[in-house]
Motif scaffolding. Structure first.
Motif, PDB file in Angstrom:
ATOM      1  N   TYR A  92     -48.195 -34.376  37.872  1.00 42.40           N
ATOM      2  CA  TYR A  92     -49.588 -34.699  38.149  1.00 42.40           C
ATOM      3  C   TYR A  92     -49.661 -36.195  38.459  1.00 42.40           C
ATOM      4  CZ  TYR A  92     -51.409 -30.303  36.183  1.00 42.40           C
ATOM      5  OH  TYR A  92     -51.727 -28.984  35.945  1.00 42.40           O
ATOM      6  N   ARG A  93     -50.805 -36.599  38.982  1.00 46.08           N
ATOM      7  CA  ARG A  93     -51.051 -38.034  39.180  1.00 46.08           C
ATOM      8  C   ARG A  93     -52.510 -38.344  38.945  1.00 46.08           C
ATOM      9  NH1 ARG A  93     -50.093 -38.551  45.755  1.00 46.08           N
ATOM     10  NH2 ARG A  93     -52.022 -37.490  46.417  1.00 46.08           N
ATOM     11  N   GLN A  94     -52.751 -39.590  38.596  1.00 40.25           N
ATOM     12  CA  GLN A  94     -54.118 -40.052  38.380  1.00 40.25           C
ATOM     13  C   GLN A  94     -54.270 -41.439  38.963  1.00 40.25           C
ATOM     14  OE1 GLN A  94     -55.504 -39.900  34.313  1.00 40.25           O
ATOM     15  NE2 GLN A  94     -57.638 -39.856  34.988  1.00 40.25           N
ATOM     16  N   GLU A 117     -59.921 -38.304  38.838  1.00 40.40           N
ATOM     17  CA  GLU A 117     -59.402 -37.349  37.866  1.00 40.40           C
ATOM     18  C   GLU A 117     -57.918 -37.093  38.116  1.00 40.40           C
ATOM     19  OE1 GLU A 117     -63.493 -34.763  37.031  1.00 40.40           O
ATOM     20  OE2 GLU A 117     -61.717 -33.791  37.880  1.00 40.40           O
ATOM     21  N   ARG A 118     -57.256 -36.667  37.059  1.00 32.42           N
ATOM     22  CA  ARG A 118     -55.853 -36.309  37.186  1.00 32.42           C
ATOM     23  C   ARG A 118     -55.745 -35.056  38.054  1.00 32.42           C
ATOM     24  NH1 ARG A 118     -52.214 -36.681  31.821  1.00 32.42           N
ATOM     25  NH2 ARG A 118     -53.379 -38.667  31.852  1.00 32.42           N
ATOM     26  N   TYR A 140     -48.103 -41.378  37.684  1.00 31.50           N
ATOM     27  CA  TYR A 140     -47.559 -40.029  37.809  1.00 31.50           C
ATOM     28  C   TYR A 140     -47.078 -39.538  36.446  1.00 31.50           C
ATOM     29  CZ  TYR A 140     -47.835 -40.204  42.868  1.00 31.50           C
ATOM     30  OH  TYR A 140     -48.308 -40.257  44.166  1.00 31.50           O
ATOM     31  N   TYR A 141     -47.483 -38.299  36.141  1.00 33.87           N
ATOM     32  CA  TYR A 141     -47.176 -37.710  34.846  1.00 33.87           C
ATOM     33  C   TYR A 141     -46.391 -36.408  35.009  1.00 33.87           C
ATOM     34  CZ  TYR A 141     -50.963 -40.728  33.154  1.00 33.87           C
ATOM     35  OH  TYR A 141     -51.770 -41.800  32.854  1.00 33.87           O
ATOM     36  N   TRP A 200     -47.338 -33.699  27.760  1.00 27.75           N
ATOM     37  CA  TRP A 200     -47.376 -34.717  28.805  1.00 27.75           C
ATOM     38  C   TRP A 200     -46.429 -35.856  28.471  1.00 27.75           C
ATOM     39  CZ3 TRP A 200     -50.437 -34.118  33.124  1.00 27.75           C
ATOM     40  CH2 TRP A 200     -51.444 -33.154  33.073  1.00 27.75           C
ATOM     41  N   GLY A 207     -46.247 -41.294  31.578  1.00 34.17           N
ATOM     42  CA  GLY A 207     -46.608 -41.690  32.930  1.00 34.17           C
ATOM     43  C   GLY A 207     -45.772 -42.835  33.465  1.00 34.17           C
TER      44      GLY A 207
END
Length: 115
Positions: A37-39, A44-45, A94-95, A105, A108
Motif C-alpha cells: 500500500y502507499r499513502q 488516504e492509504r 509505502y507499506y 503492517w 513504511g
C-alpha cells in the motif's frame, strides 16, 4: 511475533526505478496473501499491488499497471515491489501488509520522486 520491515525507499528522479523489499518474520509469507500500500501526504492509504498466497494472479492499481511488479521470495521470506518509470505522483510512504487475522503492517518506507 509477526514483524514486517520495509526497506529500499529513497529519492529518485522521474523516470527512475526503485526496488522495495519487505522482510517478514514470525510467519511464512507463502501461506498468506501479501500486499503493498502507499499513502501520500493528505491522502488516504491505497492499495498498490497484492499477491495471493496460492493460485490466482497478482493485482495492481490502475495507476501503476505496467510499471510496478510485485513478487515474493519464499527462500528469504520477503516480498518485493519493483517500481519502474517512477512519476512524481508515486511519492508516498509505502507499506507492506500481511493479510491474515486483523492484518499486519510494516513501519513504511518513504519514496520521493522529484526532479
Amino acid at each position: 511475533q509477526v514483524q514486517l520491515v520495509e526497506s529500499g525507499g529513497g529519492s529518485v528522479q522521474p523516470g527512475g526505478s526503485l526496488r522495495l523489499s519487505c522482510a517478514a518474520s514470525g510467519f511464512v509469507i507463502s501461506r498468506y496473501a501479501m500486499s503493498w500500500y502507499r499513502q501520500a501526504p493528505g491522502k488516504e492509504r491505497e492499495l498498490v499491488a497484492d499477491i495471493p498466497y496460492v493460485g490466482g494472479s497478482t493485482n495492481y492499481a490502475d495507476s501503476v499497471k505496467g510499471r510496478f511488479t510485485i513478487s515474493q521470495d519464499n527462500a528469504y521470506n520477503t516480498v518485493s515491489l519493483q517500481m519502474n518509470s517512477l512519476k512524481p505522483e508515486d511519492t508516498a510512504v509505502y507499506y507492506c501488509k500481511a493479510k491474515f487475522g486483523t492484518g499486519y503492517w510494516g513501519q513504511g518506507t518513504q519514496v520521493t520522486v522529484s526532479s
